[in-house]
Design a protein around this motif. Structure first.
Motif, PDB file in Angstrom:
ATOM      1  N   ALA A   1      44.344  53.160  34.038  1.00  0.00           N
ATOM      2  CA  ALA A   1      44.959  52.862  35.481  1.00  0.00           C
ATOM      3  C   ALA A   1      44.109  53.171  36.552  1.00  0.00           C
ATOM      4  CB  ALA A   1      46.233  53.574  35.604  1.00  0.00           C
ATOM      5  N   ILE A   2      43.042  53.978  36.398  1.00  0.00           N
ATOM      6  CA  ILE A   2      42.294  54.291  37.615  1.00  0.00           C
ATOM      7  C   ILE A   2      41.258  53.113  38.169  1.00  0.00           C
ATOM      8  CG2 ILE A   2      40.574  56.016  38.513  1.00  0.00           C
ATOM      9  CD1 ILE A   2      43.370  57.164  37.517  1.00  0.00           C
ATOM     10  N   PRO A   3      41.452  52.820  39.234  1.00  0.00           N
ATOM     11  CA  PRO A   3      40.542  51.772  39.999  1.00  0.00           C
ATOM     12  C   PRO A   3      39.053  52.078  39.739  1.00  0.00           C
ATOM     13  CG  PRO A   3      42.524  51.977  41.289  1.00  0.00           C
ATOM     14  CD  PRO A   3      42.533  53.141  40.278  1.00  0.00           C
ATOM     15  N   LEU A   4      38.193  50.963  39.386  1.00  0.00           N
ATOM     16  CA  LEU A   4      37.000  51.256  39.160  1.00  0.00           C
ATOM     17  C   LEU A   4      36.184  51.919  40.676  1.00  0.00           C
ATOM     18  CD1 LEU A   4      35.772  48.206  36.899  1.00  0.00           C
ATOM     19  CD2 LEU A   4      36.386  50.657  36.368  1.00  0.00           C
ATOM     20  N   ARG A   5      36.799  51.532  41.573  1.00  0.00           N
ATOM     21  CA  ARG A   5      36.349  52.032  42.886  1.00  0.00           C
ATOM     22  C   ARG A   5      36.353  53.216  43.302  1.00  0.00           C
ATOM     23  NH1 ARG A   5      39.765  51.878  47.365  1.00  0.00           N
ATOM     24  NH2 ARG A   5      42.027  51.661  46.908  1.00  0.00           N
TER      25      ARG A   5
ATOM     26  N   ALA B   1      55.961  53.536  38.849  1.00  0.00           N
ATOM     27  CA  ALA B   1      56.178  52.483  37.926  1.00  0.00           C
ATOM     28  C   ALA B   1      55.693  52.963  36.522  1.00  0.00           C
ATOM     29  CB  ALA B   1      55.421  51.157  38.274  1.00  0.00           C
ATOM     30  N   GLU B   2      55.824  52.238  35.472  1.00  0.00           N
ATOM     31  CA  GLU B   2      55.445  52.548  34.292  1.00  0.00           C
ATOM     32  C   GLU B   2      55.013  51.126  33.729  1.00  0.00           C
ATOM     33  OE1 GLU B   2      55.257  51.949  30.089  1.00  0.00           O
ATOM     34  OE2 GLU B   2      56.569  51.008  31.315  1.00  0.00           O
ATOM     35  N   SER B   3      53.636  51.196  33.183  1.00  0.00           N
ATOM     36  CA  SER B   3      52.871  49.725  32.587  1.00  0.00           C
ATOM     37  C   SER B   3      52.003  50.411  31.678  1.00  0.00           C
ATOM     38  CB  SER B   3      52.061  49.400  33.773  1.00  0.00           C
ATOM     39  OG  SER B   3      51.305  48.030  33.426  1.00  0.00           O
ATOM     40  N   ASN B   4      52.404  49.683  30.363  1.00  0.00           N
ATOM     41  CA  ASN B   4      51.732  49.862  29.150  1.00  0.00           C
ATOM     42  C   ASN B   4      51.502  51.355  28.757  1.00  0.00           C
ATOM     43  OD1 ASN B   4      51.297  47.143  28.990  1.00  0.00           O
ATOM     44  ND2 ASN B   4      49.362  47.079  29.750  1.00  0.00           N
ATOM     45  N   GLY B   5      52.728  52.019  28.762  1.00  0.00           N
ATOM     46  CA  GLY B   5      52.758  53.648  28.746  1.00  0.00           C
ATOM     47  C   GLY B   5      52.013  54.481  29.752  1.00  0.00           C
TER      48      GLY B   5
ATOM     49  N   ALA C   1      52.203  52.322  48.253  1.00  0.00           N
ATOM     50  CA  ALA C   1      52.498  51.289  47.357  1.00  0.00           C
ATOM     51  C   ALA C   1      51.292  50.502  47.013  1.00  0.00           C
ATOM     52  CB  ALA C   1      53.450  50.101  48.075  1.00  0.00           C
ATOM     53  N   LEU C   2      50.292  50.214  47.759  1.00  0.00           N
ATOM     54  CA  LEU C   2      48.893  49.487  47.334  1.00  0.00           C
ATOM     55  C   LEU C   2      48.054  50.098  46.196  1.00  0.00           C
ATOM     56  CD1 LEU C   2      47.789  48.406  50.853  1.00  0.00           C
ATOM     57  CD2 LEU C   2      48.636  47.157  49.217  1.00  0.00           C
ATOM     58  N   PHE C   3      48.155  51.540  46.194  1.00  0.00           N
ATOM     59  CA  PHE C   3      47.670  52.335  45.113  1.00  0.00           C
ATOM     60  C   PHE C   3      48.269  52.095  43.943  1.00  0.00           C
ATOM     61  CE2 PHE C   3      45.686  55.817  47.670  1.00  0.00           C
ATOM     62  CZ  PHE C   3      44.932  55.027  48.456  1.00  0.00           C
ATOM     63  N   VAL C   4      49.703  52.047  43.688  1.00  0.00           N
ATOM     64  CA  VAL C   4      50.399  51.673  42.631  1.00  0.00           C
ATOM     65  C   VAL C   4      50.155  50.192  42.239  1.00  0.00           C
ATOM     66  CG1 VAL C   4      52.713  51.633  41.373  1.00  0.00           C
ATOM     67  CG2 VAL C   4      52.246  53.549  42.884  1.00  0.00           C
ATOM     68  N   GLU C   5      50.182  49.301  42.890  1.00  0.00           N
ATOM     69  CA  GLU C   5      49.962  47.883  42.661  1.00  0.00           C
ATOM     70  C   GLU C   5      48.548  47.886  42.045  1.00  0.00           C
ATOM     71  OE1 GLU C   5      50.788  45.805  46.241  1.00  0.00           O
ATOM     72  OE2 GLU C   5      52.982  46.057  46.132  1.00  0.00           O
TER      73      GLU C   5
ATOM     74  N   ARG D   1      47.371  46.349  38.425  1.00  0.00           N
ATOM     75  CA  ARG D   1      46.412  45.502  38.278  1.00  0.00           C
ATOM     76  C   ARG D   1      45.165  45.846  37.315  1.00  0.00           C
ATOM     77  NH1 ARG D   1      46.901  44.570  43.654  1.00  0.00           N
ATOM     78  NH2 ARG D   1      44.914  45.235  43.959  1.00  0.00           N
ATOM     79  N   GLN D   2      44.866  46.869  37.455  1.00  0.00           N
ATOM     80  CA  GLN D   2      43.678  47.728  36.566  1.00  0.00           C
ATOM     81  C   GLN D   2      43.800  47.870  35.252  1.00  0.00           C
ATOM     82  OE1 GLN D   2      40.477  48.629  38.296  1.00  0.00           O
ATOM     83  NE2 GLN D   2      40.213  48.307  36.081  1.00  0.00           N
ATOM     84  N   ILE D   3      45.184  48.136  34.714  1.00  0.00           N
ATOM     85  CA  ILE D   3      45.233  48.516  33.200  1.00  0.00           C
ATOM     86  C   ILE D   3      45.056  47.429  32.311  1.00  0.00           C
ATOM     87  CG2 ILE D   3      47.309  48.981  31.765  1.00  0.00           C
ATOM     88  CD1 ILE D   3      48.688  50.787  34.095  1.00  0.00           C
ATOM     89  N   PRO D   4      45.560  46.049  32.772  1.00  0.00           N
ATOM     90  CA  PRO D   4      44.893  45.189  31.606  1.00  0.00           C
ATOM     91  C   PRO D   4      43.548  44.683  31.806  1.00  0.00           C
ATOM     92  CG  PRO D   4      46.418  44.211  33.296  1.00  0.00           C
ATOM     93  CD  PRO D   4      46.378  45.778  33.436  1.00  0.00           C
ATOM     94  N   ALA D   5      42.802  44.876  32.974  1.00  0.00           N
ATOM     95  CA  ALA D   5      41.523  44.597  33.248  1.00  0.00           C
ATOM     96  C   ALA D   5      40.575  45.603  32.585  1.00  0.00           C
ATOM     97  CB  ALA D   5      41.519  44.357  34.709  1.00  0.00           C
ATOM     98  N   GLY D   6      39.180  45.242  32.933  1.00  0.00           N
ATOM     99  CA  GLY D   6      38.060  46.160  32.522  1.00  0.00           C
ATOM    100  C   GLY D   6      38.214  47.505  33.391  1.00  0.00           C
TER     101      GLY D   6
END
Length: 918
Positions: free
Chosen positions: A40-44, A172-176, A184-188, A192-197
């Motif tokens: 869940a950690i954004p690459l940036r 929120a909870e996403s994929n466990g 809110a932007l950080f959660v969003e 988005r990050q979880i299913p991506a690389g």
């Protein structure tokens, strides 16, 4: 048959219900897989902290250890402490939640808005039951505490928002993975990050993660390409321009953090792709070695950065490769080096490589409030001093020839001791440290150079360089600093890079590197911050990567050493002892009057700002007396030069009929007496016509004064003493003491002896007496009943200094004598209390300062070495002394209620220092 059918239906129904129950139960308790919170950690993200056991960390943060107690003293951390306590209380309300907090939690820090830093919390869940408990708990909490709980769908994921007053959380909870943030932007972005690389797809990050230890309290992950975005939130405007340099330091770093009672230990690896243009790659081919620079760095420094290079040539090649990846940097350096060739004769780097030693350092010495970027040094180790001179002295000679000046004009000699002197050279290549060693060393301007042992010492100003050399010669170095040695024991024995910071001595660097808000917060918590003794950071190449070792030391009983709060420049050197003066408009804060040797008189406020400067017709030879001339509560400054009596108001303007011309040049400082405490002042001054003149408050001669004159010259101010109903005026010339009444008639017949030229002192008590010494140092007592006495403490030279004062609070007058480089104290019976030897002669009468009823200190000046000393009544040196200075100094409070004293002294470079003394 019917019963059988009914039984089968009931059985099927039971099986169906059991099956449905089992299905739903399995759905609720099904374990999540492949749901690491790192997904869940954004690459940036510049900075990530992993807390492996939240409960254990919260417990440690709540402990009453010295380190944690210090942090609790900082008001700016109040909201953090309240959040921690609140989080602990919340966790205790739910058994399931309490268990979940024993799992690893990730905290991702990202820039938010213009000036803020935001956090995202990410937690891996075991199963859907934990998800339900987490969200259910928050829902119940919202219902219980009030506030609004709303829900929306984003990318097919439900995002909840809890808002009550200024409290605003999104989760929120996403994929466990459970996500929580105030933004809110950080959660969003995490959704988005979880299913991506993600980070776990990067082999370098996975390899770095595998290096973490098992016993740390938490782990820190730094993404160097973006870390400057967070640093910029705290940096000062002038330092922000340098922050992009951090993007080229390495790729990623992991640090294991362990919190102790008074320490924090950090260790871990930095990974740097050898094919990238990273700063760490410049050290890839260097072997670490021991710290040997301690003998070349003074003990009183605030900070240093030291490189330990096993191969200077490889470092230069690797550093040049690093610069090629930074736009324009390589060519700027090459251009700067090329500009030196007309003076070096050949390219400088290959020439220096022949004599280069192992250690190179950037050293910050004294950091002052108004000049935090001054007093910096570059130290370069060399194989041989003679080899170094063969390179640098011809460079200076070529420069002198090109500028049509003599080499002699660029050289001076600093005489430290009778048998020890050092040549100092003006060095016209101010950017040399940065050109030779890289941008990290460009903070020093190498305006001056000296050769000390097998080291080159460069400095930005000559006075700082003299002070630096002085400490080295007298072995006042880090090598002999017990406190630094204790600190250094916690660092790695070998290193390639070593950065050290002393928090107290470097305190005012905050104004240079940090923004106004952060700087103010540090200032507001000065006492606590200064008890953090030191911070150290080392790295060296290890197994193809780089091993870091960091150490933070807190000392709750640290005795703070004197620090310069501010310093100001005068037009010349200080001519007399600085003097605290009251400001009748602001009684809580004092001001300072000083005069320089160009006869300028300055009024300076508590911040070090000059309020006014006027030039007097001569040198002030008296104390500056504050009198209430108009009897209205407003104070003026009264003093004399050799030719005149002066009275100035607090704006520096002349008052009434003053200045008053004296009938003959004065030989002593004017004395001011207010016999009946009614501000009907009398002024007494002796002149070279051997007369003593008495003036009234308006500067007119007192008609009732009948004194016929002295046999010799009176060189010290008159004293006034009252015993019962009798008044006594006391003075002395070379051979005789005079004890007079108000009209100038002799009250006591006195015995003659050859006076030493020291001041007279009055010992009060049952048998009051006038005390001074003769030319051999024998103490003479002239009692007011006509009797005399002597005390013989030993033989002293004719030029000795003498003070008389009660040192230990026993109501008996003690004697302090200084002769050449010796300081001694004796009881009233002549028994020696202590003696102390200095490295050079004492040049001023020792001063005595009262810090408490039975706490006195002696001030000593050795102007020949530009040092001032403070010793106690046992002769022991006060911590942090000696200090730079060459005048008699004053100690007092510039601001009432301050927890520290101010020490005011002049320096040989026209500076005027305000030191902070605990």
């Amino acid at each position: 048959m019917r019963k059988i059918i009914i039984a089968i239906v009931i059985l099927l129904l039971i099986i169906t219900l059991f099956g449905l129950g089992w299905f739903f139960l399995q759905r609720q308790t099904r374990s999540y897989t492949e749901n690491s919170a790192f997904k869940a950690i954004p690459l940036r993200t510049p900075l990530v902290i992993e807390v492996t056991d939240v409960q254990r960390l919260l417990q440690k943060l709540g402990e009453e250890s010295p380190l944690m107690s210090a942090l609790k003293e900082i008001p700016e951390l109040q909201s953090f402490r309240e959040s921690v306590e609140g989080f602990k209380n919340l966790a205790g309300q739910g058994k399931g939640l309490n268990e979940m907090l024993k799992k690893p939690v990730l905290i991702a820090f990202n820039p938010e808005g213009k000036d803020k830093i935001g956090c995202l919390f990410a937690l891996s869940l075991e199963n859907r039951a934990e998800k339900s408990e987490m969200i259910g708990f928050i829902s119940n909490y919202a219902e219980k505490e009030g506030g609004d709980l709303t829900k929306r769908v984003y990318d097919e994921i439900e995002i909840y928002r809890y808002k009550k007053g200024n409290t605003d959380y999104h989760f929120a909870e996403s994929n466990g993975i459970f996500l929580l943030s105030r933004h809110a932007l950080f959660v969003e972005e995490a959704v988005r990050q979880i299913p991506a690389g993600n980070l776990l797809d990067q082999q370098q990050f996975k390899d770095l993660y595998n290096t973490i230890g098992s016993n740390s309290d938490f782990n820190v992950f730094i993404y160097h390409e973006k870390i400057h975005q967070l640093l910029a939130k705290a940096a000062s405007p002038q330092f922000k321009a340098a922050l992009p340099l951090f993007t080229h330091f390495a790729d990623r770093t992991e640090l294991d953090v362990s919190l102790k009672q008074t320490d924090a230990l950090l260790g871990g690896f930095s990974f740097s792709d050898k094919n990238k243009y990273n700063y760490l790659n410049a050290f890839r081919n260097q072997e670490p070695d021991h710290f040997g620079l301690g003998k070349a760095v003074p003990a009183g420094i605030s900070s240093f950065l030291c490189l330990n290079l096993s191969d200077f040539g490889k470092y230069q090649n690797d550093y040049s490769e690093f610069l090629k990846g930074k736009q324009g940097s390589y060519y700027r350096r090459e251009t700067g080096l090329k500009a030196l060739e007309p003076y070096s004769g050949k390219p400088l780097i290959p020439l220096f490589q022949q004599l280069a030693g192992k250690e190179f350092a950037l050293v910050f010495a004294q950091v002052t409030q108004n000049e935090p970027a001054a007093n910096r040094f570059f130290i370069a180790g060399v194989k041989s001093q003679s080899m170094a001179k063969e390179l640098f002295l011809p460079m200076l000679e070529r420069y002198a020839k090109a500028k049509k000046i003599s080499m002699r004009e660029m050289q001076s000699v600093y005489q430290i001791q009778n048998n020890k002197s050092i040549a100092i050279y003006e060095f016209p290549f101010a950017d040399f440290p940065g050109l030779l060693m890289g941008e990290s060393f460009s903070a020093v301007k190498s305006n001056y150079l000296c050769f000390y042992d097998n080291y080159l010492v460069f400095a930005d100003n000559v006075t700082a360089l003299k002070s630096y050399i002085h400490d080295l010669v007298l072995s006042n170095t880090l090598e002999n600093d017990i406190r630094f040695d204790e600190f250094n024991q916690q660092m790695a024995p070998k290193f390639t890079f070593y950065f050290y910071l002393n928090f107290s001595r470097a305190f005012y660097l905050k104004n240079y590197y940090l923004n106004e808000m952060i700087s103010k917060a540090i200032q507001d918590n000065e006492e606590t911050i200064r008890k953090f003794y030191g911070f150290g950071w080392q790295f060296s190449a290890s197994s193809g990567e780089f091993l870091n070792n960091l150490y933070l030391k807190y000392d709750p009983v640290l005795k703070e050493e004197p620090q310069t709060i501010w310093q100001t420049k005068l037009d010349s050197t200080l001519a007399r002892k600085p003097q605290f003066v009251a400001n009748h408009y602001d009684k809580a804060n004092m001001e300072v009057l000083v005069q320089d040797n160009k006869n300028n008189l300055y009024l300076i406020n508590k911040e070090g700002a000059t309020l006014w400067k006027i030039q007097l017709p001569g040198k002030i030879i008296s104390e500056i007396h504050q009198i209430d001339y108009y009897r209205n509560g407003k104070l003026q400054y009264f003093f004399n030069t050799r030719e005149q009596l002066h009275l100035l108001d607090r704006n520096g303007n002349k008052v009434a009929r003053f200045p008053v011309n004296l009938p003959a040049p004065a030989t002593n400082g004017v004395a001011v007496f207010d016999y009946d405490q009614n501000r009907d002042y009398r002024y007494f001054v002796a002149a070279d016509d051997r007369k003593i003149y008495a003036y009234d408050r308006d500067g007119k001669m007192v008609s009732g004064w009948k004194f016929e004159g002295t046999e010799g010259t009176v060189s010290h101010p008159l004293l006034y003493f009252r015993q019962g109903t009798k008044d006594f005026l006391v003075c002395a010339d070379q051979y005789k003491t005079y004890i007079l009444d108000r009209q100038g008639s002799v009250r006591v017949n006195t015995a003659g002896f050859e006076h030493s030229g020291n001041d007279l002192y009055i010992a009060e008590g049952l048998s009051p007496a006038v005390i001074t010494t003769d030319t051999d140092g024998k103490v003479h007592l002239q009692y007011f009943d006509g009797k005399t006495g002597t005390v013989d403490p030993g033989n002293f030279g004719e030029g000795h200094f003498f003070r008389a004062e009660d040192l230990n609070g026993d109501n008996k007058t003690d004697y302090v004598l200084a002769d050449e480089n010796m300081l001694m104290a004796f009881t009233d019976q002549g028994k020696k209390i202590f003696e102390r030897k200095f490295n050079s002669p004492v040049t001023e009468v020792p001063a005595i300062y009262t810090f408490g009823p039975s706490n006195k200190k002696l001030g000593v000046v050795c102007a020949g070495e530009n040092r001032i000393y403070l010793v106690d009544t046992k002769g022991q040196l006060y911590p942090g002394f000696p200090l730079p200075g060459n005048t008699t100094f004053s100690i007092g409070y510039l601001t009432a209620g301050n927890p520290y004293f101010n020490l005011l002294a002049g320096n040989e470079d026209n500076s005027f220092f305000n030191y902070k003394i605990e």
